[in-house]
Design an enzyme around this catalytic site. Structure first.
Site, PDB file in Angstrom:
ATOM      1  CB  THR A  17      -0.940  -0.058   1.362  1.00  0.00           C
ATOM      2  OG1 THR A  17      -1.612  -1.341   1.220  1.00  0.00           O
ATOM      3  CG2 THR A  17      -1.956   1.142   1.153  1.00  0.00           C
ATOM      4  NE  ARG A  21       5.067   0.814   5.100  1.00  0.00           N
ATOM      5  CZ  ARG A  21       3.966   1.528   5.467  1.00  0.00           C
ATOM      6  NH1 ARG A  21       3.251   0.986   6.752  1.00  0.00           N
ATOM      7  NH2 ARG A  21       3.776   2.418   5.101  1.00  0.00           N
ATOM      8  CB  SER A 111       4.174   4.380   8.017  1.00  0.00           C
ATOM      9  OG  SER A 111       2.901   5.161   8.404  1.00  0.00           O
ATOM     10  CG  HIS A 112       0.953   1.980  10.572  1.00  0.00           C
ATOM     11  ND1 HIS A 112       1.059   2.410   9.211  1.00  0.00           N
ATOM     12  CD2 HIS A 112       0.435   0.887  10.866  1.00  0.00           C
ATOM     13  CE1 HIS A 112       0.536   1.421   8.719  1.00  0.00           C
ATOM     14  NE2 HIS A 112       0.122   0.227   9.598  1.00  0.00           N
ATOM     15  CE  LYS A 124       5.935   7.158   1.343  1.00  0.00           C
ATOM     16  NZ  LYS A 124       4.426   7.471   1.237  1.00  0.00           N
ATOM     17  CG  ASP A 275       2.071   7.709  11.315  1.00  0.00           C
ATOM     18  OD1 ASP A 275       2.343   9.056  11.012  1.00  0.00           O
ATOM     19  OD2 ASP A 275       1.932   7.187  10.291  1.00  0.00           O
ATOM     20  CG  ASP A 277       5.273   8.165   7.861  1.00  0.00           C
ATOM     21  OD1 ASP A 277       4.473   7.863   8.736  1.00  0.00           O
ATOM     22  OD2 ASP A 277       5.087   7.985   6.756  1.00  0.00           O
ATOM     23  CG  ASP A 279       1.846   9.516   6.862  1.00  0.00           C
ATOM     24  OD1 ASP A 279       1.980   8.859   7.899  1.00  0.00           O
ATOM     25  OD2 ASP A 279       2.020   8.843   5.712  1.00  0.00           O
ATOM     26  NE  ARG A 280      -1.325   5.621   9.240  1.00  0.00           N
ATOM     27  CZ  ARG A 280      -1.835   4.025   9.359  1.00  0.00           C
ATOM     28  NH1 ARG A 280      -2.715   3.718  10.476  1.00  0.00           N
ATOM     29  NH2 ARG A 280      -1.829   3.448   8.424  1.00  0.00           N
ATOM     30  CB  THR A 342      -7.092   1.266   1.133  1.00  0.00           C
ATOM     31  OG1 THR A 342      -8.331   1.216   1.484  1.00  0.00           O
ATOM     32  CG2 THR A 342      -5.990   1.566   2.085  1.00  0.00           C
ATOM     33  CD  GLU A 361      -5.934   6.242   3.049  1.00  0.00           C
ATOM     34  OE1 GLU A 361      -5.941   5.185   2.435  1.00  0.00           O
ATOM     35  OE2 GLU A 361      -4.755   6.764   3.205  1.00  0.00           O
ATOM     36  CD  GLU A 362      -9.717   2.800   7.478  1.00  0.00           C
ATOM     37  OE1 GLU A 362      -9.816   2.848   8.937  1.00  0.00           O
ATOM     38  OE2 GLU A 362      -8.811   2.463   6.690  1.00  0.00           O
ATOM     39  CE  LYS A 374      -1.372   8.123   6.111  1.00  0.00           C
ATOM     40  NZ  LYS A 374      -0.872   7.313   4.992  1.00  0.00           N
ATOM     41  NE  ARG A 494      -5.601  -2.118   7.497  1.00  0.00           N
ATOM     42  CZ  ARG A 494      -4.538  -2.428   8.413  1.00  0.00           C
ATOM     43  NH1 ARG A 494      -5.182  -2.397   9.631  1.00  0.00           N
ATOM     44  NH2 ARG A 494      -3.498  -2.043   8.092  1.00  0.00           N
TER      45      ARG A 494
HETATM   46  C1  VG1 Z   1      -2.892   1.233   5.600  1.00  0.00           C
HETATM   47  C2  VG1 Z   1      -3.989   2.020   5.716  1.00  0.00           C
HETATM   48  C3  VG1 Z   1      -4.215   2.963   4.644  1.00  0.00           C
HETATM   49  C4  VG1 Z   1      -2.733   3.922   4.666  1.00  0.00           C
HETATM   50  C5  VG1 Z   1      -1.654   2.879   4.671  1.00  0.00           C
HETATM   51  C6  VG1 Z   1      -0.373   3.712   4.487  1.00  0.00           C
HETATM   52  O1  VG1 Z   1      -2.671   0.196   4.559  1.00  0.00           O
HETATM   53  O2  VG1 Z   1      -5.171   1.098   5.525  1.00  0.00           O
HETATM   54  O3  VG1 Z   1      -5.303   3.791   4.598  1.00  0.00           O
HETATM   55  O4  VG1 Z   1      -2.873   4.746   3.666  1.00  0.00           O
HETATM   56  O5  VG1 Z   1      -1.682   2.028   5.709  1.00  0.00           O
HETATM   57  O6  VG1 Z   1      -0.517   4.671   5.934  1.00  0.00           O
HETATM   58  P1  VG1 Z   1      -3.100  -1.167   4.716  1.00  0.00           P
HETATM   59  O7  VG1 Z   1      -2.911  -1.522   3.527  1.00  0.00           O
HETATM   60  O8  VG1 Z   1      -2.510  -1.655   5.721  1.00  0.00           O
HETATM   61  O9  VG1 Z   1      -4.663  -1.445   5.103  1.00  0.00           O
HETATM   62  V1  VG1 Z   1       1.010   4.648   6.450  1.00  0.00           V
HETATM   63  O10 VG1 Z   1       0.628   6.135   7.535  1.00  0.00           O
HETATM   64  O11 VG1 Z   1       1.583   3.341   7.176  1.00  0.00           O
HETATM   65  O12 VG1 Z   1       2.103   5.078   5.429  1.00  0.00           O
HETATM   66 CO    CO Z   2       2.586   7.166   8.043  1.00  0.00          CO
END
Ligand code: VG1
Ligand code: CO
Length: 541
Positions: A17, A21, A111-112, A124, A275, A277, A279-280, A342, A361-362, A374, A494
């Site tokens: 996504t 990673r 990221s998260h 990335k 988060d 990085d 962006d959240r 997504t 995004e949710e 984001k 999910r």
């Molecule tokens: C998740 C979220 C998605 C977001 C992505 C990257 O992806 O659901 O909405 O854009 O993380 O966010 P997935 O495929 O695990 O559902 V970040 O802040 O980790 O770059």
């Molecule tokens: Co992030």
């Protein structure tokens, strides 16, 4: 001296996504990082080009930066702009790419996902527009990793990334910049800093939890130094290689300390978390949690109160699993609304084309056309700007919003580290059952339609298939099932749950209670327990 190193393809270097990673030891293993970085340069070209480089500071960030710099030089890049200490938040990296009109950038982040020697690392590539590479580009990079035979490396000492200013690496220029300055300046152009400063001076209090990740320095500079929030407003504000053992995913489960504080007697007016990085964002009022889908809707409805959006919005875009709350705002404003798969990369074309101004995004991501990612701190500042103008509490603003638009009760249930084969079997069965679902009764609701979301980009016509199974009910309720594309261990299921209440009564329920029949239907329709052995989610947002 430039050397050409012989290598062989490594399986599984497929970006998900948001970039590639893997577990940190995998990324640190022989040729792993080098193969992927060479694949990036092979696809986008490096000769004579300029790039931005930075990361969220997690374990291996500093070493990886030196490797990427030497490879950029060996591949003929002219210039790389690097955040001091190899640090850049994702939105700040996006901004630097745009500000300096570079040929793109490389962001080191998972990221998260947690960081550390045994946790996760990621890489990335972002395009010259500042946004994540689209699927066609990441697919080409993946293809390249399957046929790679060599990579290029400059033999040189480390660049001193602690020293701001110009450095030389072979024939390549390395400009080390302060990671915060340009980003903070951009924020000053978008928001009414005077009004927010006055609000803090008037006694408004907040807690900003950066979860020991990259947002800390940005939050301290903007909130405490420039906006006058009291010292100590920003907590967990020093980025650490292992995020201090925290899981830097700003949701009620992982940012529990913030939640507890916001629901205590001593709660400040406003709380936020970000988060790994940056962006959240998660936003919490005193005694009230703001779901990301609601946050997007409230921001869209009130953005015109901030100077950067005073002329109004062109359109609002949301990822498909995000609730329809933002759509209701778009309809009321008479502006465009868009539903994308997504992942932020799908917003890029809409933003570039000027069709969408705000996206969300949710998964705790909100942003606008100021960058192509984001942006967690941006969302916090837009909330602060709105609070400063409306002079109401978060709870009052939410309740007024629901009274006007109705409420989309919303929740996401995650089932983590499922055996991949079992998750795949569940989806195969679910996809196989889609045509039988319409008309079926479950939990007192009737299925109206069921499909596997496919998206045709309205700007370039590219098609993305299999972006999530959705089940719509006649009463407007909805279930969406997806497998995560950012995890590094097994599969994460999910399940996204939504139910609409038009009001005026029934707007103040607990979300899990309001969604109880939808949750039971989600388990029944997909046979989650039978397939995965799980009866309860690991994370509820
Ligand atoms: C998740 C979220 C998605 C977001 C992505 C990257 O992806 O659901 O909405 O854009 O993380 O966010 P997935 O495929 O695990 O559902 V970040 O802040 O980790 O770059
Ligand atoms: Co992030």
């Amino acid at each position: 001296m430039i050397t050409t190193v012989a290598t062989t393809p490594i399986a599984g270097q497929k970006p998900g996504t948001s970039g590639l990673r893997k577990k940190t030891p995998v990324f640190m293993s022989r040729h792993y990082l080098e193969n992927f970085v060479q694949a990036i340069f092979d696809v986008v070209g490096a000769k004579g080009k300029a790039f931005v480089l930075g990361g969220d500071g997690r374990y291996f960030n500093d070493r990886a930066a030196q490797v990427i710099l030497r490879m950029a030089a060996a591949n003929g890049a002219a210039r790389v702009i690097v955040g001091q200490g190899a640090i850049l938040s994702t939105p700040a990296a996006s901004h630097l790419i745009r500000l300096n009109q570079t040929d793109g950038g490389i962001i080191m982040s998972a990221s998260h996902n947690p960081g550390g020697p045994d946790e996760d690392f990621g890489v990335k590539f972002n395009m010259p527009n500042g946004g994540p590479a689209p699927e066609a580009v990441t697919e080409a990079m993946f293809q390249r990793t399957t046929e790679i035979t060599e990579y290029r490396m400059l033999e040189a000492q480390d660049v001193d990334l602690g020293r701001i200013g110009r450095h030389q690496l072979g024939d390549m220029v390395v400009d080390v910049v302060d990671p915060v300055t340009d980003y903070a300046a951009l924020m000053e152009t978008l928001f009414d800093f005077g009004a927010i400063r006055a609000m803090f001076a008037g006694g408004f209090r907040m807690r900003m939890d950066s979860m020991c990740a990259v947002t800390g320095p940005y939050a301290v500079e903007v909130l405490e130094n420039r906006l006058g929030a009291p010292k100590g407003t920003c907590v967990n504000a020093t980025p650490l290689p292992d995020f201090g053992g925290m899981h830097p995913d700003p949701n009620p489960t992982w940012a529990k300390a913030l939640m507890d504080e916001m629901f205590s007697d001593a709660a400040p007016d406003f709380g936020a978390a970000s988060d790994g990085d940056g962006d959240r964002n998660m936003v919490v009022g005193r005694g009230i949690y703001v779901s990301p889908s609601d946050s997007l809707a409230v921001l869209a409805a009130n953005a015109h109160l901030a100077p950067g959006y005073a002329k109004g919005l062109r359109g609002v875009a949301r990822s498909m699993p995000t609730s329809a709350a933002a759509d209701r705002v778009a309809d009321a404003l008479g502006i465009g609304k868009y539903e994308t798969p997504t992942g932020w990369k799908f917003f890029g074309n809409l933003l570039d084309a000027g069709q969408a101004t705000i996206c969300g995004e949710e998964s705790f991501g909100t942003g606008s056309d100021h960058v192509r990612e984001k942006d967690g701190l941006w969302a916090v500042l837009l909330w602060l700007n709105i609070l400063a103008v409306r002079k109401q509490s978060v709870a009052e603003i939410l309740r007024e919003h629901w009274a006007k638009f109705g409420r989309n009760y919303y929740s996401r249930h995650d089932f983590e580290a499922i055996e991949t084969a079992r998750a795949d079997a569940m989806f195969a069965a679910l996809r196989g059952s889609l045509s039988d679902l319409p008309g079926r009764q479950v939990e007192g609701m009737v299925v109206q339609s069921a499909d596997d979301f496919a998206y045709t980009d309205p700007v370039d016509g590219s098609v993305s298939q299999k972006q999530g199974v959705r089940v719509l009910f006649q009463d407007g309720s909805r279930i969406v099932y997806r497998l995560s594309g950012t995890g590094t261990e097994g599969a994460t299921l999910r399940v996204y749950l939504e139910r609409y209440a038009a009001g005026p009564s029934g707007l103040d329920l607990d979300a899990q209670a309001a969604l109880a029949p939808v949750i039971r239907a989600a388990h029944a329709l997909a046979g989650i327990a039978d397939h995965t052995g799980r009866t309860a989610p690991d994370v509820v947002t």
